[in-house]
Design a protein around this motif. Structure first.
Motif, short mmCIF file in Angstrom:
data_model
loop_
_atom_site.label_atom_id
_atom_site.label_comp_id
_atom_site.label_asym_id
_atom_site.label_seq_id
_atom_site.Cartn_x
_atom_site.Cartn_y
_atom_site.Cartn_z
N ARG A 1 -41.97 -69.20 69.66
CA ARG A 1 -43.18 -69.44 70.44
C ARG A 1 -44.34 -68.56 69.99
NH1 ARG A 1 -40.13 -65.85 73.11
NH2 ARG A 1 -41.19 -64.00 73.88
N ASP B 1 -36.50 -59.03 80.17
CA ASP B 1 -37.66 -59.49 79.40
C ASP B 1 -37.79 -61.01 79.44
OD1 ASP B 1 -39.86 -59.07 77.73
OD2 ASP B 1 -38.66 -59.45 75.94
N ASN B 2 -38.98 -61.48 79.72
CA ASN B 2 -39.29 -62.92 79.78
C ASN B 2 -38.53 -63.63 80.91
OD1 ASN B 2 -39.97 -62.50 76.62
ND2 ASN B 2 -41.13 -64.18 77.49
N THR C 1 -43.94 -57.51 76.46
CA THR C 1 -42.67 -56.99 75.96
C THR C 1 -42.84 -55.65 75.26
OG1 THR C 1 -41.78 -59.21 75.72
CG2 THR C 1 -40.73 -57.50 74.41
#
Ligand SMILES: Nc1ncnc2c1ncn2[C@@H]1O[C@H](COP(=O)(O)OP(=O)(O)OP(=O)(O)O)[C@@H](O)[C@H]1O
Ligand SMILES: [Mg+2]
Length: 389
Positions: free
Chosen positions: A366, A228-229, A159
């Motif tokens: 996380r 993102d992700n 990121t």
């Protein structure tokens, strides 16, 4: 750069500084500040703020108050810098001093573009260490290919690298950037809605946006979308990417994911762990390593005493090596070393990840600690491009 009282603002980088220090400020508070700056002392109405900052979402007025209170805090003793005009809105009372090289348009840009820009890049956690050449290489890759995916395990720095690449492209190519965080998105339709919101698409009540709306919204825009992700919604993310790049040759997609999207035209970049010192490396070589630089920067951010003695630096080199150069692990380790000392940390490293807790409370859940699941995810040194492949 723009100076207002004691703060300096970069509208391009969407950053605020107090002296030389970067001040953390959320996208919404920054959006309000941007409006106030562009209004140059004129009153900005609440409706303008709602439209500019919250796009089409319906939110209560207390949301403005929360963001204003965050903004006023950074003005410190210049708290009167933002004056409330009862029943109307807010205005800036301090002079906006503009660096001559920076143009500040007096009028606000069109809401459509602003909606996208407001969802744009979050501030980085700190300076990106050791990724300059990769950032430049990836920015170049996006001038040739429409989609670049940054792939790697959790905490490896996808990121942060993505944000740096997007910034450099936005600056150099004057592109509009839409940052779309997908970590909290669970369903395919939610991705379309999230991207629609970032693109500033107006959605009539009850009508969920569709892929064709995304395709229509990117027409005529020079746009970089950072998804993102993507890993947990990989198929839908791949579809959205495909639709957007097919819709316009001026659209670029930068994605971060733990696995490739596998779309047409995708360039996959495996994000490497940070460089770690070799066993027996000299002090000069230790200090030159990006992982050690990150560890020392985190220690200093935690107000720990500066370290320059040989013994401590060699211990830090060992810690970075044993954490395989994974930036998130190094950050957490440094936070722990700041409290308990490097000696104790190295002792605990025999059982390496489970104790790495106590990171930033504001980090995604996380990333607040590395436990057994993450340990399994990182595996034994599975953090490099070749190991992951
Ligand atoms: N090059 C770097 N320099 C300084 N800090 C870094 C660097 N890379 C990563 N970090 C720090 O490491 C942490 C993890 O980075 P990041 O969130 O980018 O990882 P990620 O790969 O996106 O993780 P996830 O898969 O969980 O989303 C962040 O707190 C970030 O600030
Ligand atoms: Mg990430």
């Amino acid at each position: 750069m723009i100076k207002i009282g004691r703060i300096t603002v970069s509208l391009e980088m969407r950053e605020v500084y107090l002296g030389a220090d970067l001040v953390p400020l959320g996208a919404r508070a920054f959006g309000i500040l941007e409006l106030l700056i562009r209004a140059r002392g004129a009153t900005v109405t609440k409706d303008e703020i709602f439209e500019h900052v919250w796009s089409k979402s319906v939110v209560g007025e207390n949301n403005i108050h929360v963001q204003l209170s965050a903004l006023r805090k950074i003005f410190g003793e210049d708290r009167q810098a933002i004056r409330t005009i009862p029943g109307r809105g807010y205005r800036l009372t301090l002079a906006v001093e503009t660096d001559e090289s920076v143009e500040v348009p007096a009028s606000a840009p069109t809401p459509r573009v602003e909606a996208g820009r407001l969802n744009s890049l979050p501030a980085m956690h700190g300076p990106l260490i050791g990724r300059d050449s990769t950032t430049a290489e990836l920015a170049r890759a996006l001038t040739t290919g429409p989609i670049v995916t940054l792939v790697g395990p959790g905490g490896i720095g996808k990121t942060q690298l993505g944000i740096a690449v997007a910034r450099s492209i936005a600056d150099a190519a004057g592109m509009e950037v839409c940052f779309v965080p997908l970590a909290s998105v669970a369903k395919a339709q939610s991705i379309v809605s999230r991207v629609a919101e970032a693109l500033g698409i107006a959605v009539d009540n009850g009508d969920a946006p569709e892929l064709k709306d995304l395709a229509a919204a990117v027409q005529g825009r020079k746009l970089l979308v950072l998804l993102d992700n993507c890993e947990h919604v990989i198929e839908s993310a791949a579809t959205v990417c495909d639709v957007l790049v097919q819709a316009s040759a001026d659209v670029r997609l930068l994605a971060t994911s733990r696995e490739p999207l596998r779309t047409r035209g995708e360039i996959t970049h495996w994000v490497d762990a940070m460089e770690t010192p070799a066993v027996g490396a000299g002090l000069h070589a230790i200090l030159a390593c990006s992982s050690v630089k990150l560890f020392l920067a985190q220690l200093s951010a935690s107000n720990a005493a500066a370290i320059s003695d040989r013994c401590s630096l060699e211990m830090i080199a060992t810690i970075c090596r044993r954490l395989d150069g994974v930036p998130l692990a190094i950050e957490l380790a440094a936070a722990r070393a700041a409290v308990f000392g490097i000696g104790r940390l190295i002792f605990e490293l025999d059982d390496r990840f489970p104790f790495l807790t106590g990171g930033r409370r504001t980090a995604p859940r996380r990333q607040q600690k590395i436990g057994n699941r993450a340990r399994a995810r990182f595996g034994c040194g599975r953090t490099t491009q070749s190991d992951c492949g």
